[in-house]
Design a protein around this motif. Structure first.
Motif, PDB file in Angstrom:
ATOM      1  N   LEU A  39       0.833  -1.212   0.000  1.00 47.59           N
ATOM      2  CA  LEU A  39       0.000   0.000   0.000  1.00 47.59           C
ATOM      3  C   LEU A  39       0.871   1.268   0.000  1.00 47.59           C
ATOM      4  CD1 LEU A  39      -2.794  -1.010   2.554  1.00 47.59           C
ATOM      5  CD2 LEU A  39      -3.015  -0.840   0.049  1.00 47.59           C
ATOM      6  N   SER A  40       1.984   1.225   0.716  1.00 47.17           N
ATOM      7  CA  SER A  40       2.791   2.442   0.862  1.00 47.17           C
ATOM      8  C   SER A  40       3.778   2.648  -0.273  1.00 47.17           C
ATOM      9  CB  SER A  40       3.592   2.408   2.174  1.00 47.17           C
ATOM     10  OG  SER A  40       2.760   2.121   3.256  1.00 47.17           O
TER      11      SER A  40
ATOM     12  N   GLY B  51       4.176   0.211  -3.173  1.00 42.67           N
ATOM     13  CA  GLY B  51       3.949  -0.519  -4.418  1.00 42.67           C
ATOM     14  C   GLY B  51       5.155  -1.362  -4.766  1.00 42.67           C
TER      15      GLY B  51
ATOM     16  N   VAL C 238      -7.501  -2.689   3.471  1.00 41.43           N
ATOM     17  CA  VAL C 238      -7.608  -3.214   2.107  1.00 41.43           C
ATOM     18  C   VAL C 238      -9.065  -3.383   1.697  1.00 41.43           C
ATOM     19  CG1 VAL C 238      -7.062  -5.187   0.602  1.00 41.43           C
ATOM     20  CG2 VAL C 238      -5.390  -4.412   2.305  1.00 41.43           C
ATOM     21  N   SER C 239      -9.386  -2.860   0.529  1.00 46.59           N
ATOM     22  CA  SER C 239     -10.705  -3.125  -0.046  1.00 46.59           C
ATOM     23  C   SER C 239     -10.512  -3.689  -1.450  1.00 46.59           C
ATOM     24  CB  SER C 239     -11.564  -1.868  -0.027  1.00 46.59           C
ATOM     25  OG  SER C 239     -10.893  -0.863  -0.738  1.00 46.59           O
TER      26      SER C 239
ATOM     27  N   GLY D  31     -10.769  -2.695  -4.327  1.00 46.77           N
ATOM     28  CA  GLY D  31     -10.018  -1.905  -5.301  1.00 46.77           C
ATOM     29  C   GLY D  31      -8.512  -2.000  -5.148  1.00 46.77           C
ATOM     30  N   ASP D  32      -8.051  -2.533  -4.001  1.00 48.23           N
ATOM     31  CA  ASP D  32      -6.604  -2.634  -3.770  1.00 48.23           C
ATOM     32  C   ASP D  32      -6.010  -3.961  -4.229  1.00 48.23           C
ATOM     33  OD1 ASP D  32      -6.386  -0.124  -2.347  1.00 48.23           O
ATOM     34  OD2 ASP D  32      -7.420  -1.126  -0.675  1.00 48.23           O
TER      35      ASP D  32
ATOM     36  N   ARG E 257      -3.145  -4.018  -6.724  1.00 52.44           N
ATOM     37  CA  ARG E 257      -1.931  -3.223  -6.445  1.00 52.44           C
ATOM     38  C   ARG E 257      -0.682  -4.092  -6.495  1.00 52.44           C
ATOM     39  NH1 ARG E 257      -2.068   1.876  -3.237  1.00 52.44           N
ATOM     40  NH2 ARG E 257      -4.267   2.438  -2.919  1.00 52.44           N
TER      41      ARG E 257
ATOM     42  N   THR F 185       0.989  -9.220  -6.726  1.00 54.15           N
ATOM     43  CA  THR F 185      -0.127  -8.319  -6.423  1.00 54.15           C
ATOM     44  C   THR F 185      -0.617  -8.531  -4.987  1.00 54.15           C
ATOM     45  OG1 THR F 185      -1.863  -9.869  -7.081  1.00 54.15           O
ATOM     46  CG2 THR F 185      -0.932  -8.473  -8.825  1.00 54.15           C
ATOM     47  N   MET F 186      -1.419  -7.589  -4.531  1.00 53.32           N
ATOM     48  CA  MET F 186      -2.062  -7.727  -3.219  1.00 53.32           C
ATOM     49  C   MET F 186      -2.903  -9.005  -3.172  1.00 53.32           C
ATOM     50  SD  MET F 186      -2.500  -6.222  -0.239  1.00 53.32           S
ATOM     51  CE  MET F 186      -2.410  -4.416  -0.313  1.00 53.32           C
TER      52      MET F 186
END
Lengths: 179, 179
Positions: free
Chosen positions: B66-67, B69, B113-114, B116-117, B120, B131-132
């Motif tokens: 998240l911070s 990538g 995390v939702s 849409g993440d 990432r 990816t996430m």
């Protein structure tokens, strides 16, 4: 250790329906549709097979050893009895059934078998001479083997979803190795 | 399926401490002293490793993706951190700790995390771009892999006790094959 073998083995056997329930009950459907290997079993099949073993394998074999010793071979056991029997039965009902049968099996076991019976001989149609202790230990390890199989089936549902990390996940690599 | 992936994955992750507890709590000691393979882990080691992963792996990596990538590699993770940290801690306390850390991780996950993440990007030091979604799927399969390992360790405690039936018990044959 002889004096604790029955208690130890029963402690494992009595918890396995609860373990299966905790693992599977209410788990979202997308987890549940994969087999552990290409011609293997889904979690539902595994629970069905555990039901078959309660019905046809463990206590009937305990009985046979107590009644006939090594003079008669143990009956062979149908590894696919669940396929027709359980068609259309929801997974939660199968878990209830396994739980109920296992409780009944353990009551019967405690009534029929004591420490002094652990050395009694039986005859396996292919493996030859076996003892009551071998049979009861096999009951426990058979549980561990098949419940572990459920983990491989669950993991298989995410085989593609883990992306490059698959290279580190033995449970997925082993599924491929047996296909 | 994107919209249900987080719910599905969380459904598995949240139950695993309960599964481990149902499997291991109060199990007689003779079951618990064996490793899954000669240089493998006892059930206690596995729970310790799951604790390490909650502390150092999953949420820190979610944070990193998240911070930063893919601009910074994910931190390597010490697979043996439990050995010193958990020396002398009773198994039941380790299970409590895993349970508590997992609850906390899942609260954090739901805050951070939702859907849409999930796409990432991050960068794994050896595996490259991930990816996430890969990370969260790996969290779940890592649980399945290591909890299944506990079954092999338990089964190993009865390796000799099953006698000739070992020939039919894959969970025991596979332990030997990796030794």
């Amino acid at each position: 250790m002889t004096e604790t073998f029955l208690a130890e083995t029963t402690a494992l056997l009595e918890r396995m329906p609860r373990v299966v329930r905790t693992l599977l009950e209410g788990l979202p459907e997308p987890w549940l549709g994969t087999r552990d290997t290409a011609d293997g079993w889904t979690p539902r099949d595994v629970v069905g097979h555990l039901i078959s073993a309660e019905l046809d394998d463990w206590i009937p074999r305990v009985d046979m050893i107590l009644s006939h010793g090594a003079s008669r071979p143990l009956e062979p056991f149908d590894r696919f009895a669940h396929v027709e029997r359980d068609a259309g039965v929801p997974l939660d009902r199968l878990i209830d059934r396994f739980d109920e049968l296992r409780r009944r099996s353990l009551v019967t076991l405690s009534e029929l078998v004591s420490d002094g019976d652990l050395g009694r001989l039986g005859r396996h149609p292919e493996l030859g001479e076996v003892t009551m202790r071998h049979l009861l230990a096999t009951w426990a390890v058979h549980d561990l083997d098949h419940v572990a199989q459920i983990y491989s089936a669950l993991a298989g549902s995410y085989d593609a979803t883990v992306g490059p990390w698959k290279a580190y996940l033995g449970i997925l690599l082993r599924r491929d190795a047996t296909n």
